[in-house]
Design a protein around this motif. Structure first.
Motif, PDB file in Angstrom:
ATOM      1  N   TRP A 111       0.825  -1.206  -0.073  1.00 39.15           N
ATOM      2  CA  TRP A 111       0.012  -0.030   0.196  1.00 39.15           C
ATOM      3  C   TRP A 111       0.857   1.373  -0.081  1.00 39.15           C
ATOM      4  CZ3 TRP A 111      -0.922   4.163   2.722  1.00 39.15           C
ATOM      5  CH2 TRP A 111      -2.206   5.049   2.600  1.00 39.15           C
ATOM      6  N   ARG A 112       1.918   1.270   0.854  1.00 43.87           N
ATOM      7  CA  ARG A 112       2.798   2.539   0.977  1.00 43.87           C
ATOM      8  C   ARG A 112       3.628   2.644  -0.347  1.00 43.87           C
ATOM      9  NH1 ARG A 112       3.316   4.021   6.303  1.00 43.87           N
ATOM     10  NH2 ARG A 112       5.463   4.923   6.231  1.00 43.87           N
ATOM     11  N   ALA A 114       2.234   1.744  -3.507  1.00 41.08           N
ATOM     12  CA  ALA A 114       1.242   2.137  -4.319  1.00 41.08           C
ATOM     13  C   ALA A 114       0.877   3.528  -4.565  1.00 41.08           C
ATOM     14  CB  ALA A 114      -0.197   1.263  -4.360  1.00 41.08           C
ATOM     15  N   ILE A 115       0.680   4.110  -3.260  1.00 35.70           N
ATOM     16  CA  ILE A 115       0.059   5.317  -3.096  1.00 35.70           C
ATOM     17  C   ILE A 115       1.008   6.600  -3.924  1.00 35.70           C
ATOM     18  CG2 ILE A 115       0.173   7.610  -1.279  1.00 35.70           C
ATOM     19  CD1 ILE A 115      -2.456   6.154  -1.348  1.00 35.70           C
ATOM     20  N   TRP A 118       0.744   6.344  -7.602  1.00 40.30           N
ATOM     21  CA  TRP A 118      -0.488   6.841  -8.144  1.00 40.30           C
ATOM     22  C   TRP A 118      -0.432   8.400  -8.096  1.00 40.30           C
ATOM     23  CZ3 TRP A 118      -3.303   5.201 -11.897  1.00 40.30           C
ATOM     24  CH2 TRP A 118      -3.425   3.788 -12.076  1.00 40.30           C
ATOM     25  N   ARG A 164      -8.252   5.879  -8.696  1.00 39.60           N
ATOM     26  CA  ARG A 164      -7.457   4.932  -8.134  1.00 39.60           C
ATOM     27  C   ARG A 164      -6.882   5.110  -6.744  1.00 39.60           C
ATOM     28  NH1 ARG A 164      -6.619   1.459 -12.708  1.00 39.60           N
ATOM     29  NH2 ARG A 164      -5.512  -0.049 -11.407  1.00 39.60           N
ATOM     30  N   LEU A 165      -6.557   6.317  -6.740  1.00 41.74           N
ATOM     31  CA  LEU A 165      -5.932   6.873  -5.354  1.00 41.74           C
ATOM     32  C   LEU A 165      -7.091   6.696  -4.231  1.00 41.74           C
ATOM     33  CD1 LEU A 165      -4.107  10.068  -6.310  1.00 41.74           C
ATOM     34  CD2 LEU A 165      -3.159   7.999  -5.024  1.00 41.74           C
ATOM     35  N   LEU A 168      -7.364   3.326  -3.069  1.00 41.28           N
ATOM     36  CA  LEU A 168      -6.411   3.024  -2.028  1.00 41.28           C
ATOM     37  C   LEU A 168      -6.729   3.645  -0.737  1.00 41.28           C
ATOM     38  CD1 LEU A 168      -3.182   3.493  -4.422  1.00 41.28           C
ATOM     39  CD2 LEU A 168      -4.007   1.189  -3.393  1.00 41.28           C
ATOM     40  N   ASP A 171      -9.285   1.240   0.850  1.00 40.66           N
ATOM     41  CA  ASP A 171      -8.829   0.030   1.133  1.00 40.66           C
ATOM     42  C   ASP A 171      -8.126   0.294   2.513  1.00 40.66           C
ATOM     43  OD1 ASP A 171      -7.788  -2.793   0.233  1.00 40.66           O
ATOM     44  OD2 ASP A 171      -6.135  -1.786   1.038  1.00 40.66           O
ATOM     45  N   ALA A 172      -7.399   1.308   2.615  1.00 45.68           N
ATOM     46  CA  ALA A 172      -6.483   1.459   3.882  1.00 45.68           C
ATOM     47  C   ALA A 172      -7.776   1.710   5.186  1.00 45.68           C
ATOM     48  CB  ALA A 172      -5.858   2.819   3.994  1.00 45.68           C
ATOM     49  N   LEU A 312      -3.214  -4.265  -5.523  1.00 45.19           N
ATOM     50  CA  LEU A 312      -3.442  -2.726  -4.837  1.00 45.19           C
ATOM     51  C   LEU A 312      -3.375  -1.670  -5.946  1.00 45.19           C
ATOM     52  CD1 LEU A 312      -1.745  -2.918  -1.464  1.00 45.19           C
ATOM     53  CD2 LEU A 312      -4.167  -2.591  -1.816  1.00 45.19           C
ATOM     54  N   VAL A 313      -2.313  -1.947  -6.903  1.00 38.03           N
ATOM     55  CA  VAL A 313      -2.010  -1.091  -7.915  1.00 38.03           C
ATOM     56  C   VAL A 313      -3.164  -0.845  -8.749  1.00 38.03           C
ATOM     57  CG1 VAL A 313      -0.724  -0.500  -9.755  1.00 38.03           C
ATOM     58  CG2 VAL A 313       0.364  -1.454  -7.885  1.00 38.03           C
TER      59      VAL A 313
END
Length: 314
Positions: A111-112, A114-115, A118, A164-165, A168, A171-172, A312-313
């Motif tokens: 996750w860290r 992917a953020i 994006w 997409r952001l 994410l 999801d968090a 995740l991406v």
């Protein structure tokens, strides 16, 4: 000894005779037309001296011409500066979103990673969208060819990257129990990014009214065509030379105003350095992914990887 840093605008002689970034090359066809008109004025005057004009009306109209050029240049610069301000806000917002995500987001390594990717994608596709481009090599490098193809196929690429952001962030919140208040703050940062992109699109889609340009250029054309007839009785064959000395700064100032009103297109001499700005955003947010410490008392839930897992991406 380190090389001396030359600040923009500090080298007078270089900028006085530089060709790259100057408007002179774009003015040559128009200057040639007015030079030929000045030569024709001298030839006509030799056969019919009565065509000469008194200089007083030309001198009086110079004041009006100056006001038109000032308004034209100010209008163009206002658009250019607003565009630069919006992109400065995109830079700041991208950093804020990334830093806050690492501070309040989960310790999950994928996750860290992917953020920030994006966030960088958002900057790149905003630039490409403003230039009507769909080739996204930077996005391929950041998130892979399948995701880059999905971005390129979207109706509005910045909105797709923003969505997409948002996924994410959701999801968090849902999977990693991000604090709800932190989630709301991060989502506000994401929304502001999209608002700044929308501001740039407003500038792109709303050019200066054409009546502004038509009026200014019509007045300039009449003024410069009449100017030789006001000079020829006093300076004769020196009229074309004098007319060119007056023609160049007038056309140059008008062209500067025209160039400033198009801040995104690469064809404009005054376009914003969006490639460099987006490169800075990408470097900053990816560096933050490496440098940011994990939240206290937490540990990564996945192994470190240069490429985040596709779930995740995507």
């Amino acid at each position: 000894m380190s090389a001396r840093r030359v600040l923009p605008g500090s080298d007078f002689w270089y900028e006085a005779f530089a060709l790259q970034g100057a408007v002179a090359a774009r003015l040559l066809p128009r200057m040639l037309v007015f030079a030929l008109a000045a030569v024709a004025s001298v030839l006509v005057y030799q056969r019919a001296p009565s065509v000469a004009l008194r200089p007083e009306p030309i001198e009086a109209s110079t004041v009006v011409l100056g006001l038109l050029l000032v308004f034209r240049t100010n209008a163009g610069y206002a658009r250019w500066w607003e565009a630069r301000t919006l992109w400065g806000s995109i830079v700041n917002q991208a950093r804020n979103l990334t830093v806050s995500a690492f501070a309040y987001g989960p310790a999950d390594a994928a996750w860290r990673q992917a953020i920030p990717r994006w966030v960088a994608v958002f900057a790149h596709v905003t630039r490409r969208s403003l230039r009507a481009e769909r080739t996204l090599p930077e996005v391929v490098t950041l998130v892979g060819a399948p995701d880059a193809a999905a971005v390129a196929g979207a109706e509005h690429m910045p909105s797709y990257a923003s969505a997409r952001l948002a996924l994410l962030l959701r999801d968090a919140r849902d999977q990693h129990h991000m604090d709800p208040f932190a989630f709301l703050q991060l989502d506000r940062e994401r929304v502001r990014l999209l608002e700044h992109a929308g501001g740039c699109e407003r500038i792109l889609a709303t050019p200066i009214p054409s009546v502004y340009s038509f009026t200014t250029r019509s007045f300039i054309a009449v003024y410069l065509l009449a100017l030789p007839l006001a000079l020829v009785s006093s300076i004769g064959w020196f009229t074309p030379i004098a007319a060119l000395f007056i023609t160049y700064p007038i056309l140059a100032v008008e062209q500067i105003g025209a160039e400033l009103q198009i801040p995104f297109a690469l064809t404009s001499l005054s376009h914003l350095p969006l490639d460099e700005i987006c490169g800075k955003i990408e470097r900053n947010v990816l560096a933050a992914a490496v440098e940011a410490p994990l939240p206290p008392g937490s540990a990564p839930t996945r192994g470190q990887s240069d490429t985040p897992p596709r779930e995740l991406v995507r």
